[in-house]
Write an enzyme that holds these catalytic residues in place. Sequence first.
Site, PDB file in Angstrom:
ATOM      1  N   GLN A  16       7.280 -17.106  81.185  1.00 23.57           N
ATOM      2  CA  GLN A  16       6.908 -16.323  82.248  1.00 23.57           C
ATOM      3  C   GLN A  16       7.987 -16.203  83.413  1.00 23.57           C
ATOM      4  OE1 GLN A  16       3.831 -17.260  86.244  1.00 23.57           O
ATOM      5  NE2 GLN A  16       3.570 -18.463  84.570  1.00 23.57           N
ATOM      6  N   ARG A  37      11.768 -12.162  68.485  1.00 27.73           N
ATOM      7  CA  ARG A  37      11.822 -12.690  66.980  1.00 27.73           C
ATOM      8  C   ARG A  37      10.851 -11.949  66.357  1.00 27.73           C
ATOM      9  NH1 ARG A  37      11.996 -18.934  66.840  1.00 27.73           N
ATOM     10  NH2 ARG A  37      11.480 -18.648  69.139  1.00 27.73           N
ATOM     11  N   ASN A  95      16.168 -16.526  79.543  1.00 25.41           N
ATOM     12  CA  ASN A  95      15.762 -18.035  79.969  1.00 25.41           C
ATOM     13  C   ASN A  95      15.437 -18.740  78.917  1.00 25.41           C
ATOM     14  OD1 ASN A  95      13.284 -16.299  79.575  1.00 25.41           O
ATOM     15  ND2 ASN A  95      11.978 -17.982  80.395  1.00 25.41           N
ATOM     16  N   PHE A  96      16.354 -18.765  78.040  1.00 21.86           N
ATOM     17  CA  PHE A  96      16.329 -19.854  76.782  1.00 21.86           C
ATOM     18  C   PHE A  96      16.569 -21.150  77.219  1.00 21.86           C
ATOM     19  CE2 PHE A  96      17.708 -16.117  74.431  1.00 21.86           C
ATOM     20  CZ  PHE A  96      16.474 -15.827  73.542  1.00 21.86           C
ATOM     21  N   ARG A 103      24.718 -21.183  71.174  1.00 25.93           N
ATOM     22  CA  ARG A 103      24.346 -21.539  69.775  1.00 25.93           C
ATOM     23  C   ARG A 103      24.191 -20.212  68.853  1.00 25.93           C
ATOM     24  NH1 ARG A 103      21.735 -25.799  72.167  1.00 25.93           N
ATOM     25  NH2 ARG A 103      19.691 -24.839  72.195  1.00 25.93           N
ATOM     26  N   VAL A 136      12.568 -27.136  81.041  1.00 21.88           N
ATOM     27  CA  VAL A 136      11.743 -27.012  82.157  1.00 21.88           C
ATOM     28  C   VAL A 136      10.492 -26.126  82.040  1.00 21.88           C
ATOM     29  CG1 VAL A 136      11.724 -26.676  84.615  1.00 21.88           C
ATOM     30  CG2 VAL A 136      13.598 -28.349  83.596  1.00 21.88           C
ATOM     31  N   TYR A 137       9.304 -26.614  82.471  1.00 23.55           N
ATOM     32  CA  TYR A 137       8.278 -25.670  82.494  1.00 23.55           C
ATOM     33  C   TYR A 137       7.768 -25.628  84.068  1.00 23.55           C
ATOM     34  CZ  TYR A 137       7.461 -24.871  77.689  1.00 23.55           C
ATOM     35  OH  TYR A 137       7.836 -24.462  76.496  1.00 23.55           O
ATOM     36  N   GLU A 138       6.973 -24.833  84.678  1.00 25.08           N
ATOM     37  CA  GLU A 138       6.681 -24.647  85.862  1.00 25.08           C
ATOM     38  C   GLU A 138       6.316 -25.878  86.498  1.00 25.08           C
ATOM     39  OE1 GLU A 138       5.496 -21.663  87.880  1.00 25.08           O
ATOM     40  OE2 GLU A 138       5.230 -23.198  89.411  1.00 25.08           O
ATOM     41  N   ASP A 167       7.903 -20.445  88.075  1.00 30.25           N
ATOM     42  CA  ASP A 167       8.134 -19.646  87.186  1.00 30.25           C
ATOM     43  C   ASP A 167       8.413 -18.072  88.152  1.00 30.25           C
ATOM     44  OD1 ASP A 167       8.303 -20.985  84.826  1.00 30.25           O
ATOM     45  OD2 ASP A 167       6.195 -20.592  84.354  1.00 30.25           O
ATOM     46  N   GLY A 246       3.758 -26.740 113.599  1.00 26.66           N
ATOM     47  CA  GLY A 246       4.321 -26.174 114.626  1.00 26.66           C
ATOM     48  C   GLY A 246       3.265 -26.088 115.770  1.00 26.66           C
ATOM     49  N   GLY A 247       3.437 -25.109 116.732  1.00 24.87           N
ATOM     50  CA  GLY A 247       2.403 -24.828 118.162  1.00 24.87           C
ATOM     51  C   GLY A 247       1.210 -24.317 117.526  1.00 24.87           C
TER      52      GLY A 247
HETATM   53  C1  LIG Z   1      10.786 -22.349  78.519  1.00 25.61           C
HETATM   54  C2  LIG Z   1      11.265 -23.420  77.284  1.00 25.61           C
HETATM   55  C3  LIG Z   1      11.170 -24.926  77.697  1.00 25.61           C
HETATM   56  C4  LIG Z   1      10.999 -23.106  75.910  1.00 25.61           C
HETATM   57  O1  LIG Z   1      11.442 -23.919  74.982  1.00 25.61           O
HETATM   58  P1  LIG Z   1      11.509 -23.318  73.538  1.00 25.61           P
HETATM   59  O2  LIG Z   1      10.147 -22.780  73.170  1.00 25.61           O
HETATM   60  O3  LIG Z   1      11.973 -24.476  72.373  1.00 25.61           O
HETATM   61  O4  LIG Z   1      12.359 -22.106  73.322  1.00 25.61           O
HETATM   62  P2  LIG Z   1      13.915 -22.064  73.300  1.00 25.61           P
HETATM   63  O5  LIG Z   1      14.443 -21.395  74.563  1.00 25.61           O
HETATM   64  O6  LIG Z   1      14.664 -23.398  73.197  1.00 25.61           O
HETATM   65  O7  LIG Z   1      14.446 -21.090  72.177  1.00 25.61           O
HETATM   66  C5  LIG Z   1      13.926 -21.662  70.834  1.00 25.61           C
HETATM   67  C6  LIG Z   1      14.861 -21.073  69.771  1.00 25.61           C
HETATM   68  O8  LIG Z   1      14.457 -19.738  69.695  1.00 25.61           O
HETATM   69  C7  LIG Z   1      15.803 -18.927  69.038  1.00 25.61           C
HETATM   70  N1  LIG Z   1      15.462 -17.488  69.424  1.00 25.61           N
HETATM   71  C8  LIG Z   1      14.823 -16.897  70.460  1.00 25.61           C
HETATM   72  N2  LIG Z   1      14.820 -15.645  70.389  1.00 25.61           N
HETATM   73  C9  LIG Z   1      15.388 -15.399  69.020  1.00 25.61           C
HETATM   74  C10 LIG Z   1      15.661 -14.128  68.365  1.00 25.61           C
HETATM   75  N3  LIG Z   1      15.370 -13.130  68.548  1.00 25.61           N
HETATM   76  N4  LIG Z   1      16.237 -14.321  66.944  1.00 25.61           N
HETATM   77  C11 LIG Z   1      16.557 -15.652  66.667  1.00 25.61           C
HETATM   78  N5  LIG Z   1      16.330 -16.905  67.358  1.00 25.61           N
HETATM   79  C12 LIG Z   1      15.892 -16.683  68.455  1.00 25.61           C
HETATM   80  C13 LIG Z   1      16.598 -19.618  70.225  1.00 25.61           C
HETATM   81  O9  LIG Z   1      17.973 -19.226  70.057  1.00 25.61           O
HETATM   82  C14 LIG Z   1      16.464 -20.847  70.013  1.00 25.61           C
HETATM   83  O10 LIG Z   1      17.055 -21.711  68.975  1.00 25.61           O
HETATM   84  P3  LIG Z   1      17.990 -22.807  68.864  1.00 25.61           P
HETATM   85  O11 LIG Z   1      17.075 -24.130  69.340  1.00 25.61           O
HETATM   86  O12 LIG Z   1      18.480 -23.070  67.669  1.00 25.61           O
HETATM   87  O13 LIG Z   1      18.917 -22.766  69.766  1.00 25.61           O
HETATM   88  C15 LIG Z   1      13.113 -23.180  77.394  1.00 25.61           C
HETATM   89  O14 LIG Z   1      13.338 -21.924  77.040  1.00 25.61           O
HETATM   90  C16 LIG Z   1      13.619 -23.230  78.691  1.00 25.61           C
HETATM   91  O15 LIG Z   1      13.724 -24.660  79.269  1.00 25.61           O
HETATM   92  N6  LIG Z   1      14.161 -22.230  79.378  1.00 25.61           N
HETATM   93  C17 LIG Z   1      14.727 -22.372  80.618  1.00 25.61           C
HETATM   94  C18 LIG Z   1      13.767 -22.778  81.844  1.00 25.61           C
HETATM   95  C19 LIG Z   1      12.651 -21.796  81.850  1.00 25.61           C
HETATM   96  O16 LIG Z   1      12.720 -20.481  81.890  1.00 25.61           O
HETATM   97  N7  LIG Z   1      11.472 -22.303  81.879  1.00 25.61           N
HETATM   98  C20 LIG Z   1      10.209 -21.593  82.186  1.00 25.61           C
HETATM   99  C21 LIG Z   1       9.453 -21.066  81.095  1.00 25.61           C
HETATM  100  S1  LIG Z   1       8.132 -20.129  81.842  1.00 25.61           S
END
Ligand SMILES: CC(C)(COP(=O)(O)OP(=O)(O)OC[C@H]1O[C@@H](n2cnc3c(N)ncnc32)[C@H](O)[C@@H]1OP(=O)(O)O)[C@@H](O)C(=O)NCCC(=O)NCCS
Length: 419
Positions: A16, A37, A95-96, A103, A136-138, A167, A246-247
């Site tokens: 999100q 992906r 926002n990975f 990586r 982190v999530y919402e 988010d 406040g007031g």
């Molecule tokens: C939201 C969150 C918790 C989700 O975590 P997740 O589902 O495990 O997803 P990730 O972001 O870790 O990505 C998973 C993997 O998919 C891979 N991936 C994503 N898109 C890809 C693509 N097009 N091709 C190949 N690999 C891909 C990533 O590189 C990652 O691989 P790695 O673990 O080997 O580095 C995490 O992305 C996060 O903390 N984001 C930052 C904060 C944020 O925005 N949170 C709110 C989300 S609403």
Amino acid sequence: MKALDGIKILDFTHVQSGPTCTQLLAWFGADVIKVERPGVGDATRKQLVDVPGADSLYFTMLNHNKRSIELNSKNETGKEVLTRMIEECDVLVENFAPGALDRMGFGWERIQEINPRIIMASIKGFGPGEYEDCKVYENIAQCAGGSASTTGFRDGPPLVTGAQIGDSGTGLHLCLGIVTALFQREKSGRGQKVTSAMQDSVLNLARVKLRDQQRLASGPLDEYSQYGEGIPFGDATPRAGNDSGGGQPGRILKCKGWEQDPNAYTYFIMQAAVWDKVCDVIGEPDWKTAEGYAKPPERLDKLNQIFDRIEQWTMTKSKFEVMDICNPVNIPVGPILSMKEISEDQGLFATGTLVNVPHPERGEYISVGCPVKLSDSSVEVERSPLLGEHTREVLEEVLGYSGDELDRVIASGAVGEVS
Ligand SMILES: CC(C)(COP(=O)(O)OP(=O)(O)OC[C@H]1O[C@@H](n2cnc3c(N)ncnc32)[C@H](O)[C@@H]1OP(=O)(O)O)[C@@H](O)C(=O)NCCC(=O)NCCS
């Protein structure tokens, strides 16, 4: 012409927070290319599914006006295509989880090397420090940003809000950072890194609670109902229920029908400037001049009693009747609107804040349109893309692949099934 015409966005966002940011950029006219992906796409496509086989509302409502390309960024040919995209785009938004981009082999240094004009915008849960590696999530952001500890009732647990301030709130902050960086690039010619941490964004939205934290050092917070109830304050900003501060003290009060309807309530603000009108409306004209009532500070220890009296009055009216009576005399009130009432509000459809969107898989659905209106950059909300719907188009038109080169990329499997 749209405000961001000609700006290309490599949209590496999911779930999100990131998608809300890039959706805004798309509404302002940028060409947003969502990289997903192969065969899987953004996880939200298949979360909270209501129409079997179709993209979920979770996905469609966050990804309007974008194009979608399937691309495996961990495959060698995929990396080549991604490199070409970085060369072509003005902004990369992601926002990975922390470290995921590094990586993949596309850290900030490498991205800058490929395109020194690019702006790389990232959302993470926390800024640099002890928690920087956490996912982190919402709701985690709401808790870490000071919102949960200050939301809810004093005698209950901390609460998260229905509004997605972690988010969507962070998406908004990031969007502002991106357009600011684009503006600076006009003069400097250079890109830059823009980051927005979800904890920081929530804290920014909760800044009045940090204000109150510091005011505690000078004594009790006399606009909180707990002050009037004689309950001592602790050492941290407490939860204040539905008090407004406040007031201008305010509360949520019951209206006619509250016994059956969970949303038969109004917000009522006892604005100091219209105290006389409030007294007239509720039938307590003597309070206009009575000692202990006439001046705002005198009323602070009687807020519960006064609001009880106002509620006796609001309970005799529907929430809309309260609006009809109070608005003409400038008393600020607002009905507690249910999502059902909002989704049927023709006024919101008229302004484009609500829109009906046709979708080939799921039929028509209602979405929230662009909440920011620009007089010289109109927004036409278009449905979200199907997974990989624009893969060939982007490869050919944006990245310039053709002939054998295009066949090679498609045959590599890096871009999913291409029709
Ligand atoms: C939201 C969150 C918790 C989700 O975590 P997740 O589902 O495990 O997803 P990730 O972001 O870790 O990505 C998973 C993997 O998919 C891979 N991936 C994503 N898109 C890809 C693509 N097009 N091709 C190949 N690999 C891909 C990533 O590189 C990652 O691989 P790695 O673990 O080997 O580095 C995490 O992305 C996060 O903390 N984001 C930052 C904060 C944020 O925005 N949170 C709110 C989300 S609403």
